[in-house]
Design a protein around this motif. Structure first.
Motif, short mmCIF file in Angstrom:
data_model
loop_
_atom_site.label_atom_id
_atom_site.label_comp_id
_atom_site.label_asym_id
_atom_site.label_seq_id
_atom_site.Cartn_x
_atom_site.Cartn_y
_atom_site.Cartn_z
N GLU A 184 1.15 -1.25 -0.12
CA GLU A 184 0.17 -0.06 0.08
C GLU A 184 0.86 0.68 0.19
O GLU A 184 1.78 1.27 0.29
CB GLU A 184 -1.08 0.05 1.45
N GLU A 210 -3.63 5.86 -3.14
CA GLU A 210 -3.70 5.49 -4.50
C GLU A 210 -4.02 6.37 -5.26
O GLU A 210 -5.02 7.55 -5.19
CB GLU A 210 -5.40 4.34 -5.42
N ASN A 228 -8.34 4.08 1.21
CA ASN A 228 -8.56 3.04 1.91
C ASN A 228 -9.00 2.54 2.95
O ASN A 228 -9.03 1.45 3.78
CB ASN A 228 -7.97 1.42 0.96
N ASP A 256 -14.41 -0.40 -4.32
CA ASP A 256 -13.24 0.16 -4.70
C ASP A 256 -13.74 1.45 -5.66
O ASP A 256 -14.35 1.63 -7.00
CB ASP A 256 -12.29 -0.27 -4.97
N THR A 390 -2.20 -8.46 -6.40
CA THR A 390 -3.87 -7.43 -6.13
C THR A 390 -3.84 -6.97 -7.59
O THR A 390 -3.39 -6.06 -8.64
CB THR A 390 -2.02 -6.24 -5.70
N SER A 419 -6.85 -10.77 -3.82
CA SER A 419 -7.27 -9.56 -4.94
C SER A 419 -7.97 -8.93 -4.62
O SER A 419 -8.69 -8.56 -3.59
CB SER A 419 -8.71 -10.70 -5.78
N THR A 420 -8.26 -7.63 -5.77
CA THR A 420 -8.98 -5.94 -4.91
C THR A 420 -10.28 -6.11 -5.47
O THR A 420 -10.82 -6.99 -5.54
CB THR A 420 -8.09 -5.41 -5.96
N THR A 421 -10.46 -5.15 -4.54
CA THR A 421 -12.22 -5.46 -4.54
C THR A 421 -12.97 -5.77 -3.80
O THR A 421 -14.19 -5.31 -4.45
CB THR A 421 -13.13 -5.24 -6.53
N TYR A 424 -10.12 -4.28 2.08
CA TYR A 424 -8.94 -4.10 2.54
C TYR A 424 -7.90 -5.58 3.11
O TYR A 424 -7.11 -5.92 2.44
CB TYR A 424 -8.81 -2.51 3.43
N GLN A 427 -8.34 -8.29 1.19
CA GLN A 427 -7.35 -8.57 -0.32
C GLN A 427 -5.31 -8.24 0.28
O GLN A 427 -4.21 -9.35 0.47
CB GLN A 427 -6.62 -6.81 -0.76
#
Length: 604
Positions: A184, A210, A228, A256, A390, A419-421, A424, A427
């Protein structure tokens, strides 16, 4: 079981592979007639000069291994790209005239570097990039064109990106993992003239920022990004000069939500939401403080969209049945207006995907995509995992998936933990212990497929590329009883050997995933490496690996191959002359044919 292969040149699956696809496009901010497109219409992904009025494309690069990243200057006169050797992603940035001609090395005084970030100020007076080597990361900012010493430089061993530049390059933002200690980012804004830190942005442990980009307006220090801190990314606007911060919230937000672009007048933001692998779009009116949902078509974004001068929005969009193309949507409603560039693809019919859900071994909810061929199951089945980790698998164009469906296979692609979305916690559940939860999620998915009559228990094959290839090897080593065979592409077999040989960009990323280097975390790296479980392999294995790959380098795979052969295991490694995956259509077809023949042999 007999698999009837259709390998003729006119096979539907080969037609899908040969359908041209647009990877991304960019427009010159101060020259609305010029743009840059990356596409494979001539067989290999290359950069093309884009005449926006006529939509004609003129090829600029002709690298044998292809070119998949590039940038166009503000005035549209120049194109920039990393010129590497054989697709190894290590070299120097070069400038190429938009009108065509020889490329000029921008940094002949620097040793070769890997880079995943390049930027230009909206005023056109400066350019910057990240240069990564085994020693770490260097953020460099130069006058445009580069002459003499850099205006600003920053060194770190932590995974970093930048510089993000204000309009006249008075402010440079560096994003790095130095403070977060995980994959991050936290931001630091620097006064370029003095080199001093102006301000920092991070919301503390368990969060990351981000970065997106500065406002395009002269004298405007507003920077857009997302945090996030609440578990999912939410957009924000931050002024590092004044310290002012606006967090954008809406009851419409679910997953996200990140910033894609500023409107040319600096009054609106284009927002992109992915919630549990489903895409949607919003526009945020900054003055009215209003979030406006857009009627984006079903499918997935292949690259970031952006505002046009007339307020409409250009998107790179695809779905499971259509390659990525550039479309224009209405900037107020999101309604589809037109295909911007027509690449004239005559496609065979393709099967849609559907989203399914199941529980992993410890009860964690997992989302996956499923497609089945005509008829009643159970079917021979392909279990696919995406790269990253990620990243996220969405409803996107996949000629490979359709090829398997054409040949009677079910296709199943899961979004494992990491995996993202999905938040937190989902992920970062794998941090420091890569592979364990992911394999558990994969095994539970196999169980779900069998229980629901979809998969034939004796005809399940595992596949994936990059981190997905790593999970293919690890699954065959840790859960050998599940698989009839495995097909891994550009895969990781030994994290320690990989760290020794890989590009600097990936070394920092690997440290952020494990919480340290192999020297600092030797047990974790050993536990997570497929080579540790070599004796357990039972199923036949096909590996397709790039000889010039600096992300998943060759040596670690050669050592793995030798060990499996010494143990009497069945492994076939096919090397190709490129880097981290193929950028050429015919080479991709060749790789798919290797996998089809392998599957037919294994299942016979």
């Amino acid at each position: 079981m007999t698999i009837e292969l259709n390998l003729g040149d006119g096979a539907p699956w080969k037609k899908r592979y040969r359908a041209p696809s647009i990877a991304w496009s960019k427009r010159a901010a101060n020259n609305p007639e010029r743009g840059l497109v990356c596409c494979n219409k001539d067989g290999v992904y290359q950069l093309y000069a884009w005449d926006i009025e006529s939509n004609d494309l003129r090829q600029l690069t002709d690298a044998p291994a292809g070119v998949v990243s590039g940038h166009i200057s503000i005035d549209g006169d120049s194109v920039y790209y990393l010129r590497d050797s054989g697709g190894d992603e290590i070299g120097h940035y070069a400038r190429l005239p938009f009108s065509g001609g020889a490329a000029q090395d921008l940094t002949p005084h620097l040793p070769a570097y890997a880079s995943h970030f390049f930027s230009m100020s909206a005023g056109g007076n400066a350019l910057g990039f990240t240069a990564a080597a085994k020693e770490g990361f260097q953020i460099l900012l130069y006058d445009n064109p580069p002459v003499g010493e850099p205006l600003f430089s920053y060194r770190t061993t932590a995974l970093s990106a930048g510089p993000f530049l204000s309009h006249d390059a008075e402010i440079a933002i560096v994003a790095s993992t130095e403070k977060t200690g995980v994959a991050e980012l936290a931001l630091a804004a620097y006064d370029v003239a003095s080199g001093d830190v102006m301000a920092e942005l991070w919301d503390g442990a368990g969060s990351g920022i981000e970065p997106a980009r500065f406002s395009p307006l002269a004298g405007d220090a507003r920077f857009a990004g997302s945090s996030n801190a609440g578990g999912f990314h939410r957009p924000l606007i931050w002024d590092p000069r004044s310290g002012a911060r606006l967090d954008i919230q809406s009851e419409r937000f679910q997953g996200d939500v990140q910033v894609w672009d500023w409107s040319p007048d600096g009054a609106r933001l284009l927002l992109h939401q992915v919630h549990q692998a489903l895409h949607s779009l919003f526009v945020y009116d900054i003055v009215a403080e209003q979030v406006i949902p857009l009627n984006a078509p079903p499918g997935s974004a292949g690259a970031a969209g952006y505002f046009a001068e007339n307020g409409n929005i250009f998107l790179h969009w695809s779905d499971a049945a259509k390659p990525s193309s550039l479309i224009e949507i209405d900037g107020a409603s999101g309604d589809y207006l037109r295909d911007v560039i027509d690449l004239e693809a005559d496609l065979p019919a393709s099967a849609p995907w559907r989203s399914v859900r199941y529980s992993s071994g410890d009860g964690a909810p997992i989302q996956a995509w499923l497609a089945t061929p005509p008829g009643e199951g159970p079917f021979p089945t392909i279990v696919h995992t995406h790269g990253g980790p990620t990243a996220v698998q969405t409803n996107a164009w996949s000629p490979s998936a359709q090829t398997w469906l054409d040949h009677g296979f079910a296709f199943f692609s899961l979004n494992y933990r990491g995996s993202t979305t999905f938040g937190y916690d989902f992920q970062h559940a794998i941090d420091g212990n890569l592979g364990e939860l992911e394999v558990e999620d994969i095994a539970a998915g196999v169980g779900w497929l069998i229980d629901n009559g979809i998969a034939d228990p004796g005809a399940i094959l595992k596949t994936g590329a990059s981190y997905g290839g790593y999970l293919t090897l690890l699954s065959l080593g840790k859960r050998p009883e599940l698989w009839a065979g495995g097909m891994a592409m550009v895969a990781i077999a030994d994290w320690t050997l990989m760290y020794e040989d890989q590009a600097g960009t990936l070394r920092g990323y690997q440290r952020s995933l494990f919480g340290g280097s192999p020297e600092e975390k030797p047990d974790a790296h050993k536990k997570s490496s497929p080579i540790t479980y070599a004796e357990n392999f039972q199923a036949d294995l096909l590996v397709i690996q790039g000889a010039n790959d600096t992300r998943c380098p060759a040596r670690q795979m050669r050592v793995f191959e030798s060990m499996l052969k010494d143990l009497g295991k069945s492994i076939d490694v096919r090397w190709f002359d490129a880097g981290h995956g193929s950028r050429a259509i015919e080479q991709s077809i060749e790789h798919q044919e290797l996998m089809l023949r392998f599957a037919a042999k294994v299942l016979s």
